[in-house]
Scaffold this motif. Sequence first.
Motif, mmCIF file in Angstrom:
data_model
loop_
_atom_site.group_PDB
_atom_site.id
_atom_site.type_symbol
_atom_site.label_atom_id
_atom_site.label_comp_id
_atom_site.label_asym_id
_atom_site.label_seq_id
_atom_site.Cartn_x
_atom_site.Cartn_y
_atom_site.Cartn_z
ATOM 1 N N ILE A 65 0.887 -1.187 -0.010
ATOM 2 C CA ILE A 65 0.019 -0.056 0.183
ATOM 3 C C ILE A 65 0.770 1.264 -0.069
ATOM 4 O O ILE A 65 2.041 1.406 0.737
ATOM 5 C CB ILE A 65 -0.933 -0.034 1.217
ATOM 6 N N GLY A 66 0.510 2.247 -0.997
ATOM 7 C CA GLY A 66 1.361 3.378 -1.105
ATOM 8 C C GLY A 66 0.445 4.501 -0.831
ATOM 9 O O GLY A 66 -0.406 4.330 0.323
ATOM 10 N N TYR A 67 0.272 5.596 -1.629
ATOM 11 C CA TYR A 67 -0.747 6.640 -1.433
ATOM 12 C C TYR A 67 -1.661 6.669 -2.642
ATOM 13 O O TYR A 67 -2.506 7.590 -2.408
ATOM 14 C CB TYR A 67 -0.025 7.956 -1.460
ATOM 15 N N THR A 103 -4.755 7.095 3.457
ATOM 16 C CA THR A 103 -5.014 5.970 2.484
ATOM 17 C C THR A 103 -5.554 4.605 2.671
ATOM 18 O O THR A 103 -6.364 4.212 2.114
ATOM 19 C CB THR A 103 -3.651 5.913 1.646
ATOM 20 N N ILE A 104 -4.916 4.230 3.697
ATOM 21 C CA ILE A 104 -5.524 2.783 4.324
ATOM 22 C C ILE A 104 -7.088 2.899 4.633
ATOM 23 O O ILE A 104 -7.768 2.177 4.356
ATOM 24 C CB ILE A 104 -4.637 2.416 5.547
ATOM 25 N N ALA A 105 -7.292 4.024 5.399
ATOM 26 C CA ALA A 105 -8.751 4.438 5.648
ATOM 27 C C ALA A 105 -9.557 4.412 4.643
ATOM 28 O O ALA A 105 -10.987 3.933 4.682
ATOM 29 C CB ALA A 105 -8.976 5.698 6.677
ATOM 30 N N ASP A 106 -9.167 4.935 3.472
ATOM 31 C CA ASP A 106 -9.856 5.396 2.415
ATOM 32 C C ASP A 106 -10.190 3.778 1.733
ATOM 33 O O ASP A 106 -11.422 3.658 1.062
ATOM 34 C CB ASP A 106 -9.099 6.320 1.438
ATOM 35 N N VAL A 107 -9.127 3.106 1.615
ATOM 36 C CA VAL A 107 -9.210 1.532 1.260
ATOM 37 C C VAL A 107 -10.419 0.683 1.923
ATOM 38 O O VAL A 107 -11.112 0.161 1.087
ATOM 39 C CB VAL A 107 -7.968 1.046 0.959
ATOM 40 N N LYS A 108 -10.096 0.969 3.318
ATOM 41 C CA LYS A 108 -11.271 0.120 3.984
ATOM 42 C C LYS A 108 -12.568 0.499 3.620
ATOM 43 O O LYS A 108 -13.519 -0.097 3.556
ATOM 44 C CB LYS A 108 -10.759 0.232 5.584
ATOM 45 N N GLN A 109 -12.885 1.838 3.734
ATOM 46 C CA GLN A 109 -14.243 2.425 3.319
ATOM 47 C C GLN A 109 -14.768 1.948 2.180
ATOM 48 O O GLN A 109 -15.516 1.431 2.180
ATOM 49 C CB GLN A 109 -14.187 4.102 3.596
ATOM 50 N N GLY A 116 1.433 -3.920 -7.988
ATOM 51 C CA GLY A 116 1.259 -2.730 -8.860
ATOM 52 C C GLY A 116 1.366 -1.616 -8.017
ATOM 53 O O GLY A 116 0.873 -0.453 -8.455
ATOM 54 N N GLY A 117 1.848 -1.500 -6.887
ATOM 55 C CA GLY A 117 1.791 -0.315 -6.109
ATOM 56 C C GLY A 117 2.841 -0.454 -5.052
ATOM 57 O O GLY A 117 3.408 -1.225 -4.609
ATOM 58 N N GLY A 118 2.564 0.625 -4.114
ATOM 59 C CA GLY A 118 3.254 0.567 -2.489
ATOM 60 C C GLY A 118 4.637 1.177 -2.855
ATOM 61 O O GLY A 118 5.410 1.275 -4.245
ATOM 62 N N ALA A 119 5.661 1.307 -1.705
ATOM 63 C CA ALA A 119 6.897 1.661 -1.801
ATOM 64 C C ALA A 119 7.909 0.572 -2.614
ATOM 65 O O ALA A 119 7.558 -0.547 -2.272
ATOM 66 C CB ALA A 119 7.286 1.767 -0.456
ATOM 67 N N ARG A 120 8.758 0.967 -3.317
ATOM 68 C CA ARG A 120 9.484 0.018 -3.963
ATOM 69 C C ARG A 120 10.312 -0.712 -3.097
ATOM 70 O O ARG A 120 10.817 -2.077 -3.178
ATOM 71 C CB ARG A 120 10.447 0.733 -4.904
ATOM 72 N N ASP A 121 10.512 -0.334 -1.740
ATOM 73 C CA ASP A 121 11.290 -0.890 -0.643
ATOM 74 C C ASP A 121 10.532 -2.394 -0.355
ATOM 75 O O ASP A 121 10.965 -3.316 0.228
ATOM 76 C CB ASP A 121 11.550 -0.181 0.474
ATOM 77 N N VAL A 122 9.104 -2.311 -0.762
ATOM 78 C CA VAL A 122 8.403 -3.441 -0.485
ATOM 79 C C VAL A 122 8.014 -4.161 -1.782
ATOM 80 O O VAL A 122 8.238 -5.480 -1.677
ATOM 81 C CB VAL A 122 7.131 -3.120 0.263
#
Length: 215
Positions: free
Chosen positions: A8-10, A47-53, A99-105
């Motif tokens: 999960i990113g932004y 962002t996480i709250a928006d995904v959940k909603q 397809g998303g999130g920080a490249r570190d993950v």
Amino acid sequence: MRTYISPIGYDTRRATRPVINQGMQGGDMLVLLRPEAESDTEWANQTIADVKQYLHEAEPAFEINVERVETASFEATVRDCCRLLGDIEPDRETIVSLGGGARDVLLPLTVASLVYANQIDTALFFSDLDSTVREWVLPDLTTQIPDRTTDTFTIILEAGGWISLSEIVSRTSHSKSTVVRHVNDLEEAGVIQADTSEKAKRVRVTFSGEILSMA
């Protein structure tokens, strides 16, 4: 029941659109992978709250969990991602979104997905080019081409497509029974696939076999 794994990113679309495209029902679960350390915690939380909603509006019984993954080193993140994939119950369908999130993950998750390719049912990708969700075929890099089948595998590879067993026999010094054994071994290894819809069985190299042949 399905388990979705997604960094999960932004951008909420990268987590929500693959789920919506594949379908969701009660008992399904989305695991959002979040770096242990983040520069903008408030934005990430929103962002996480928006995904959940968004997803709960579509399916209230859909479960969403957040997993923090270690990002102190590439090796540590790969281990964490492997652990998460390995812990998924075998009776659940596993869907990984790359397809998303920080490249570190994202990069360590991609490596872990290749390690667990034979346990992942579907790999999805959110395109940066046109924002579409695409399905990827992950090669199984943990398998091997049995040494005794090398000649037969090479003939199938050089055919560049479907080839019948009789054609393979005609191009090798092996007997038909030996070729049949080789084909069975190669099928079991996942480096070729067979088609028996016609009278004569035919085979071709899989994506995994093609990649392994380049090593």
